[in-house]
Design an enzyme around this catalytic site. Structure first.
Site, short mmCIF file in Angstrom:
data_model
loop_
_atom_site.label_atom_id
_atom_site.label_comp_id
_atom_site.label_asym_id
_atom_site.label_seq_id
_atom_site.Cartn_x
_atom_site.Cartn_y
_atom_site.Cartn_z
CE LYS A 183 56.84 32.76 41.88
NZ LYS A 183 56.13 33.35 43.01
CG ASP A 216 55.03 32.30 46.88
OD1 ASP A 216 56.09 32.62 47.43
OD2 ASP A 216 54.80 32.48 45.66
P1 NAP Z 1 49.61 38.91 40.05
O1 NAP Z 1 49.50 37.46 39.79
O2 NAP Z 1 49.95 39.82 38.92
O3 NAP Z 1 48.19 39.39 40.69
C1 NAP Z 1 47.93 40.76 40.88
C2 NAP Z 1 46.56 40.93 41.56
O4 NAP Z 1 46.41 42.33 41.87
C3 NAP Z 1 45.35 40.55 40.69
O5 NAP Z 1 44.38 39.98 41.51
C4 NAP Z 1 44.90 41.90 40.15
O6 NAP Z 1 43.51 41.94 39.84
C5 NAP Z 1 45.15 42.79 41.35
N1 NAP Z 1 45.31 44.20 41.00
C6 NAP Z 1 46.29 44.78 40.28
N2 NAP Z 1 46.10 46.11 40.19
C7 NAP Z 1 44.95 46.37 40.87
C8 NAP Z 1 44.21 47.57 41.14
N3 NAP Z 1 44.62 48.75 40.69
N4 NAP Z 1 43.10 47.46 41.89
C9 NAP Z 1 42.68 46.28 42.38
N5 NAP Z 1 43.32 45.10 42.15
C10 NAP Z 1 44.46 45.15 41.40
O7 NAP Z 1 50.70 39.23 41.17
P2 NAP Z 1 51.21 38.26 42.38
O8 NAP Z 1 52.37 37.47 41.90
O9 NAP Z 1 50.05 37.55 42.95
O10 NAP Z 1 51.81 39.36 43.39
C11 NAP Z 1 50.96 40.34 43.98
C12 NAP Z 1 51.74 41.20 44.97
O11 NAP Z 1 52.19 40.41 46.05
C13 NAP Z 1 53.00 41.86 44.40
O12 NAP Z 1 53.08 43.16 44.94
C14 NAP Z 1 54.14 41.02 44.93
O13 NAP Z 1 55.34 41.77 45.12
C15 NAP Z 1 53.57 40.60 46.29
N6 NAP Z 1 54.13 39.31 46.77
C16 NAP Z 1 54.73 39.30 48.00
C17 NAP Z 1 55.26 38.11 48.47
C18 NAP Z 1 55.95 38.08 49.80
O14 NAP Z 1 56.75 37.16 50.03
N7 NAP Z 1 55.65 38.97 50.73
C19 NAP Z 1 55.17 36.93 47.71
C20 NAP Z 1 54.52 36.97 46.47
C21 NAP Z 1 54.01 38.19 45.99
P3 NAP Z 1 42.94 41.50 38.38
O15 NAP Z 1 42.79 40.02 38.41
O16 NAP Z 1 41.66 42.22 38.26
O17 NAP Z 1 43.99 41.97 37.36
#
Ligand code: NAP
Length: 269
Positions: A66, A100
């Site tokens: 992305k 998104d």
């Molecule tokens: P990402 O860029 O990897 O971001 C992950 C986020 O989660 C970061 O802010 C990270 O904090 C935080 N995090 C991870 N482990 C944590 C913990 N143990 N405690 C507190 N914070 C934690 O991932 P993303 O692409 O944004 O996706 C995030 C989630 O959204 C995934 O589960 C994905 O499947 C879901 N999602 C859903 C949709 C939908 O259509 N419904 C669309 C997109 C994504 P740090 O910055 O401190 O590492």
């Protein structure tokens, strides 16, 4: 001749996009097909040029492509601000979009929750948080971001301009002023059963949206239910981000209910 669409990424095996979009094409009797291709960052530029040369109708991009894609496409202003592309259209060059945030916005609006002038607290500062934060700020929300790594929240807030960034401890100070709480972290995913906010910290006028859709009823949403707050699952964000891409590529109104049913059946929910 069939028009070809695809999602590119690595890993790509578990993507729901092919079944979701193929169900839409079938429902509208369109002579189109959607596939998944494993493509890494190093091959992205060639893959984009190849898809354009072969007359593909459009692409979705997922992990880890992305952000890399920004170097190879003409990004629309929102996608450029977000810093990530999830949809590519070939009608006029190679145009990049990010749907998104629009998916999240539609999901909340669907539930009758207004965004304009509302105080929103986004948990997380990763890719999905960026898309939602910029989209909601553009829609007139007052955006607050709380992240495990506070610097990332502050950096994102600074990029937005009129937003505030915090560590997760802001939640302990109370959510009385917050209208909409959105979890964009991976906490709650799968069988982890974790939550960053408990029922005692919520109030009954709060709308709680968890973008994690597996499981559908995350621990955070269970806590919201206990608190008597409105709870919104992540499934429709998945559908709406795809539906918006469909609209960009085809100009047709996507069959939302069919796309939703297909995804829910695939997830066995
Ligand atoms: P990402 O860029 O990897 O971001 C992950 C986020 O989660 C970061 O802010 C990270 O904090 C935080 N995090 C991870 N482990 C944590 C913990 N143990 N405690 C507190 N914070 C934690 O991932 P993303 O692409 O944004 O996706 C995030 C989630 O959204 C995934 O589960 C994905 O499947 C879901 N999602 C859903 C949709 C939908 O259509 N419904 C669309 C997109 C994504 P740090 O910055 O401190 O590492």
């Amino acid at each position: 001749m069939k028009k070809v669409f695809a999602v590119l990424g690595d890993p790509i095996e578990h993507s729901l996009s092919p079944i979701m979009h193929n169900s839409a094409f079938e429902a509208l009797d369109m002579d189109c097909t959607y596939h998944a291709f494993r493509v890494g960052k190093n091959d992205l530029e060639n893959a984009l040029q190849g898809a354009k040369a072969m007359g593909f109708g459009g692409l979705n991009l997922t992990v880890p492509l992305k952000e890399t894609a920004l170097s190879f496409v003409d990004a629309d202003p929102l996608a450029a601000k977000i810093g990530a592309i999830n949809t590519i259209d070939f009608k006029d060059g190679i145009k990049g979009y990010n749907t998104d945030g629009i998916g999240a916005k539609r999901t909340i609006e669907d539930e009758g929750v207004e965004i304009k002038d509302k105080n929103v607290l986004i948990l997380g500062a990763g890719g999905a948080a960026r898309a939602i934060a910029f989209t909601f700020a553009e829609a007139g929300a007052r955006v607050n971001i709380a992240n495990r790594t506070p610097e990332r929240a502050m950096q994102l807030a600074a990029e937005i301009g009129d937003a505030k960034g915090y560590g997760l401890d802001i939640v302990d100070k109370g959510l009385d002023e917050i209208d909409i709480l959105i979890n964009t972290t991976t906490v709650g995913l799968g069988h982890s059963n974790g939550t960053l906010v408990s029922a005692e910290q919520m109030h009954s006028d709060l709308a709680v949206f968890d973008i994690v859709y597996n499981p559908l009823m995350t621990k955070l949403l269970q806590e919201a239910e206990t608190a008597g707050a409105r709870h919104i699952t992540g499934i429709m964000m998945l559908v709406y981000q795809g539906a918006e891409a469909f609209r960009i590529w085809t100009g047709r109104e996507p069959p939302i209910e069919i796309m939703k049913r297909t995804v829910m059946e695939a997830l066995d929910i």
